[in-house]
Design a protein around this motif. Structure first.
Motif, PDB file in Angstrom:
ATOM      1  N   ALA A 100       1.599   5.600   6.724  1.00  0.00           N
ATOM      2  CA  ALA A 100       1.213   4.511   5.826  1.00  0.00           C
ATOM      3  C   ALA A 100       3.016   3.844   6.051  1.00  0.00           C
ATOM      4  O   ALA A 100       3.275   2.489   5.924  1.00  0.00           O
ATOM      5  CB  ALA A 100       0.929   4.331   4.739  1.00  0.00           C
ATOM      6  N   ASN A 101       3.869   4.367   5.299  1.00  0.00           N
ATOM      7  CA  ASN A 101       4.793   3.738   5.410  1.00  0.00           C
ATOM      8  C   ASN A 101       5.342   4.508   6.410  1.00  0.00           C
ATOM      9  O   ASN A 101       6.750   2.949   6.829  1.00  0.00           O
ATOM     10  CB  ASN A 101       5.499   5.540   5.291  1.00  0.00           C
ATOM     11  CG  ASN A 101       7.474   5.541   4.634  1.00  0.00           C
ATOM     12  OD1 ASN A 101       7.954   4.007   4.665  1.00  0.00           O
ATOM     13  ND2 ASN A 101       8.571   6.488   4.744  1.00  0.00           N
TER      14      ASN A 101
ATOM     15  N   LYS B  72       1.558   6.853  -6.610  1.00  0.00           N
ATOM     16  CA  LYS B  72       0.217   7.502  -6.941  1.00  0.00           C
ATOM     17  C   LYS B  72      -0.003   8.547  -7.174  1.00  0.00           C
ATOM     18  O   LYS B  72      -0.062   9.678  -7.483  1.00  0.00           O
ATOM     19  CB  LYS B  72      -1.339   6.961  -5.996  1.00  0.00           C
ATOM     20  CG  LYS B  72      -2.559   7.229  -6.398  1.00  0.00           C
ATOM     21  CD  LYS B  72      -2.934   6.825  -7.868  1.00  0.00           C
ATOM     22  CE  LYS B  72      -4.337   7.697  -7.893  1.00  0.00           C
ATOM     23  NZ  LYS B  72      -4.855   6.945 -10.006  1.00  0.00           N
ATOM     24  N   ASN B  73       0.203   8.913  -5.979  1.00  0.00           N
ATOM     25  CA  ASN B  73       1.244  10.892  -5.420  1.00  0.00           C
ATOM     26  C   ASN B  73       2.547  10.818  -4.813  1.00  0.00           C
ATOM     27  O   ASN B  73       2.854  11.245  -3.960  1.00  0.00           O
ATOM     28  CB  ASN B  73      -0.140  10.583  -4.363  1.00  0.00           C
ATOM     29  CG  ASN B  73      -1.619  10.389  -4.690  1.00  0.00           C
ATOM     30  OD1 ASN B  73      -1.575  11.049  -5.230  1.00  0.00           O
ATOM     31  ND2 ASN B  73      -1.920   9.557  -3.730  1.00  0.00           N
TER      32      ASN B  73
ATOM     33  N   ARG C 188      -0.739  15.119  -0.563  1.00  0.00           N
ATOM     34  CA  ARG C 188      -0.613  13.776   0.215  1.00  0.00           C
ATOM     35  C   ARG C 188       0.432  12.949  -0.199  1.00  0.00           C
ATOM     36  O   ARG C 188       0.427  12.354   0.491  1.00  0.00           O
ATOM     37  CB  ARG C 188      -1.467  13.483  -1.170  1.00  0.00           C
ATOM     38  CG  ARG C 188      -2.717  13.398  -2.103  1.00  0.00           C
ATOM     39  CD  ARG C 188      -3.651  12.972  -0.738  1.00  0.00           C
ATOM     40  NE  ARG C 188      -4.084  11.591  -0.746  1.00  0.00           N
ATOM     41  CZ  ARG C 188      -4.437  10.560   0.151  1.00  0.00           C
ATOM     42  NH1 ARG C 188      -4.962  11.555   2.084  1.00  0.00           N
ATOM     43  NH2 ARG C 188      -3.913   9.203   0.125  1.00  0.00           N
ATOM     44  N   THR C 189       1.784  13.409  -0.634  1.00  0.00           N
ATOM     45  CA  THR C 189       3.212  12.999  -0.701  1.00  0.00           C
ATOM     46  C   THR C 189       3.519  13.368   1.108  1.00  0.00           C
ATOM     47  O   THR C 189       4.628  12.011   1.485  1.00  0.00           O
ATOM     48  CB  THR C 189       4.262  13.527  -1.058  1.00  0.00           C
ATOM     49  OG1 THR C 189       3.834  13.462  -2.320  1.00  0.00           O
ATOM     50  CG2 THR C 189       5.466  12.987  -1.843  1.00  0.00           C
TER      51      THR C 189
ATOM     52  N   SER D 239       0.881  10.339   2.996  1.00  0.00           N
ATOM     53  CA  SER D 239       1.744   8.999   2.573  1.00  0.00           C
ATOM     54  C   SER D 239       2.306   8.732   3.500  1.00  0.00           C
ATOM     55  O   SER D 239       2.766   7.418   3.457  1.00  0.00           O
ATOM     56  CB  SER D 239       1.688   9.042   1.426  1.00  0.00           C
ATOM     57  OG  SER D 239       0.763   9.363   0.453  1.00  0.00           O
TER      58      SER D 239
ATOM     59  N   TRP E 276       0.386  -1.068  -0.165  1.00  0.00           N
ATOM     60  CA  TRP E 276      -0.050  -0.069   0.425  1.00  0.00           C
ATOM     61  C   TRP E 276       0.527   1.110   0.350  1.00  0.00           C
ATOM     62  O   TRP E 276       0.553   2.595  -1.253  1.00  0.00           O
ATOM     63  CB  TRP E 276      -1.012  -0.142   1.178  1.00  0.00           C
ATOM     64  CG  TRP E 276      -2.229   0.868   1.349  1.00  0.00           C
ATOM     65  CD1 TRP E 276      -1.988   2.153   2.220  1.00  0.00           C
ATOM     66  CD2 TRP E 276      -2.734   1.641   0.511  1.00  0.00           C
ATOM     67  NE1 TRP E 276      -2.541   3.152   1.863  1.00  0.00           N
ATOM     68  CE2 TRP E 276      -3.793   2.877   0.763  1.00  0.00           C
ATOM     69  CE3 TRP E 276      -3.528   1.035  -0.623  1.00  0.00           C
ATOM     70  CZ2 TRP E 276      -3.947   3.205   0.649  1.00  0.00           C
ATOM     71  CZ3 TRP E 276      -4.303   1.709  -1.839  1.00  0.00           C
ATOM     72  CH2 TRP E 276      -5.263   2.671  -1.020  1.00  0.00           C
ATOM     73  N   THR E 277       1.572   1.206   0.343  1.00  0.00           N
ATOM     74  CA  THR E 277       2.978   2.701   0.517  1.00  0.00           C
ATOM     75  C   THR E 277       3.662   2.662  -0.421  1.00  0.00           C
ATOM     76  O   THR E 277       3.678   3.891  -1.039  1.00  0.00           O
ATOM     77  CB  THR E 277       3.872   2.210   1.562  1.00  0.00           C
ATOM     78  OG1 THR E 277       3.286   2.146   3.041  1.00  0.00           O
ATOM     79  CG2 THR E 277       5.173   3.860   2.219  1.00  0.00           C
TER      80      THR E 277
ATOM     81  N   TYR F 207       1.976   2.256  -3.165  1.00  0.00           N
ATOM     82  CA  TYR F 207       1.571   2.504  -4.651  1.00  0.00           C
ATOM     83  C   TYR F 207       1.493   4.039  -3.960  1.00  0.00           C
ATOM     84  O   TYR F 207       0.909   4.878  -5.115  1.00  0.00           O
ATOM     85  CB  TYR F 207      -0.365   1.194  -3.949  1.00  0.00           C
ATOM     86  CG  TYR F 207      -0.899   2.379  -5.089  1.00  0.00           C
ATOM     87  CD1 TYR F 207      -1.653   1.834  -5.879  1.00  0.00           C
ATOM     88  CD2 TYR F 207      -2.517   2.624  -3.938  1.00  0.00           C
ATOM     89  CE1 TYR F 207      -2.244   2.361  -7.086  1.00  0.00           C
ATOM     90  CE2 TYR F 207      -3.054   3.230  -4.990  1.00  0.00           C
ATOM     91  CZ  TYR F 207      -3.635   3.602  -5.765  1.00  0.00           C
ATOM     92  OH  TYR F 207      -4.904   3.862  -7.130  1.00  0.00           O
ATOM     93  N   LEU F 208       0.778   4.790  -2.764  1.00  0.00           N
ATOM     94  CA  LEU F 208       0.903   5.651  -2.392  1.00  0.00           C
ATOM     95  C   LEU F 208       1.328   5.880  -3.068  1.00  0.00           C
ATOM     96  O   LEU F 208       1.176   7.868  -3.675  1.00  0.00           O
ATOM     97  CB  LEU F 208       0.469   5.746  -0.585  1.00  0.00           C
ATOM     98  CG  LEU F 208      -0.577   5.728  -0.376  1.00  0.00           C
ATOM     99  CD1 LEU F 208      -0.576   5.176   1.010  1.00  0.00           C
ATOM    100  CD2 LEU F 208      -2.098   5.971  -0.902  1.00  0.00           C
ATOM    101  N   TYR F 209       2.546   5.779  -3.554  1.00  0.00           N
ATOM    102  CA  TYR F 209       4.515   7.055  -3.765  1.00  0.00           C
ATOM    103  C   TYR F 209       3.803   6.871  -5.072  1.00  0.00           C
ATOM    104  O   TYR F 209       4.753   8.453  -5.940  1.00  0.00           O
ATOM    105  CB  TYR F 209       5.460   6.260  -3.084  1.00  0.00           C
ATOM    106  CG  TYR F 209       5.540   7.048  -1.177  1.00  0.00           C
ATOM    107  CD1 TYR F 209       5.914   8.837  -1.894  1.00  0.00           C
ATOM    108  CD2 TYR F 209       5.145   6.540  -0.800  1.00  0.00           C
ATOM    109  CE1 TYR F 209       5.898   8.963  -0.289  1.00  0.00           C
ATOM    110  CE2 TYR F 209       5.257   7.002   0.729  1.00  0.00           C
ATOM    111  CZ  TYR F 209       5.664   8.276   1.083  1.00  0.00           C
ATOM    112  OH  TYR F 209       5.770   8.904   1.676  1.00  0.00           O
TER     113      TYR F 209
END
Length: 326
Positions: free
Chosen positions: A282-283, A269-270, A275-276, A279, A262-263, A265-267
């Protein structure tokens, strides 16, 4: 004085305390595992008071050393985090460094006189690596390697400070755990570089993100999320890790894998924007919960508790720092 202490504590960024705290707890849990084994030699289960002192030192070590990191990184922080107390002038750098020096000396004296003198080696090495890290960031992946090694010294400290032990201090199995801690934390700090891209670039810190650029790095963010799992499987399947997996470990490992993916994916995606910054939560959770999962190899109940507590309190403490520029 109260204003200074408030700014000092804010600069410690307490949600990071779980990074060093849980990393060190791995070492202490492993020591207790050996002490309770019929094959132990001189190891004894540490008293509650001693364990409390070790954990206090570990959980505070990140924040105390962070003051040094903030001082050395003022150039990039003026762009990346202009609202940090040391950048705004709310925290006087000279006074902050003096307080940090006093606290570090007290921690080393406590280690020598009350805990185990041999634990001074990883403690001093961790302090030195923290200083080296700020300069290592200018050389791509070398910065991530140094950061990972720095956090792994907490694991070594937790083991050596918990009580007496004898040589060999580092076996294949113990080094394997140190490698896993280093990999998880090296990856964690890689993700933090996304939010710091502009400042690092302006200050000449050629991190991986600066070298590759944000667009290429977002693909690396997705792929590298598998790295801790791959490294663990390579070490475990080749019998470098002596402890065998159990049901609790498999459950927590599955949850950790989800957090890591998920981490990534977040980075992916953004990789830019507000949002960075968010994120990061989650990291941090994926790294810290991954460390708690390793404890399940030695103590399943403790691992489950630390996994849940870390997940909850990292989120709580992170929500107290809602300013992306601080």
């Amino acid at each position: 004085m109260l204003k200074f202490l408030k700014a000092y504590v804010e600069s410690m960024r307490l949600y990071y305390a779980f990074v060093t705290g849980i990393a060190g707890w791995i070492g202490m849990a492993f020591y207790e595992y050996i002490a309770k084994s019929p094959f132990q030699t001189v190891e004894v289960v540490p008293e509650t008071e001693k364990k409390a002192v070790v954990l206090i030192m570990l959980f505070l070590s990140w924040g105390i050393n962070q003051i040094i990191n903030d001082y050395l990184g003022l150039a990039e922080d003026r762009v990346n985090a202009p609202n940090r107390p040391m950048v705004t002038g709310e925290l006087d750098p000279r006074k902050a460094l003096i307080l940090t020096a006093v606290l570090l000396i007290l921690s080393l004296l406590t280690t020598y006189s009350y805990l185990e003198p041999i634990a001074l080696f990883p403690a001093i090495l961790g302090i030195l690596l923290n200083i080296v890290y700020e300069y290592a960031k200018a050389y791509g992946i070398f910065g991530n390697i140094i950061f990972g090694l720095m956090i792994s010294t907490c694991t070594a400290y937790g083991f050596l400070a918990a009580g007496p032990t004898t040589s060999p201090y580092f076996t294949e199995s113990r080094v394997s755990v140190l490698i896993l801690v280093a990999v998880m934390n090296g990856l964690m700090t890689f993700y933090t570089y996304f939010k710091d891209y502009e400042g690092d670039k302006a200050a000449g810190k050629r991190t991986i993100i600066v070298r590759l650029g944000v667009e290429k790095s977002r693909y690396l963010a997705a792929v590298s999320s598998f790295l801790p799992t791959v490294i663990f499987l390579l070490l475990y399947l080749n019998n470098f890790i002596e402890a065998r997996v159990n049901n609790m470990f498999l459950i927590l490992a599955g949850l950790t894998l989800f957090l890591e993916l998920w981490t990534g994916y977040l980075y992916y995606k953004n990789p830019r924007g507000e949002r960075t910054y968010y994120s990061l939560l989650a990291n941090f959770r994926s790294c810290i919960c991954g460390q708690a999962t390793l404890i399940a190899l030695f103590n399943t109940e403790l691992a489950m508790i630390l996994f849940l507590v870390s997940y909850m309190f990292v989120g709580f403490l992170f929500d107290l720092h809602t300013d992306p520029k601080s």
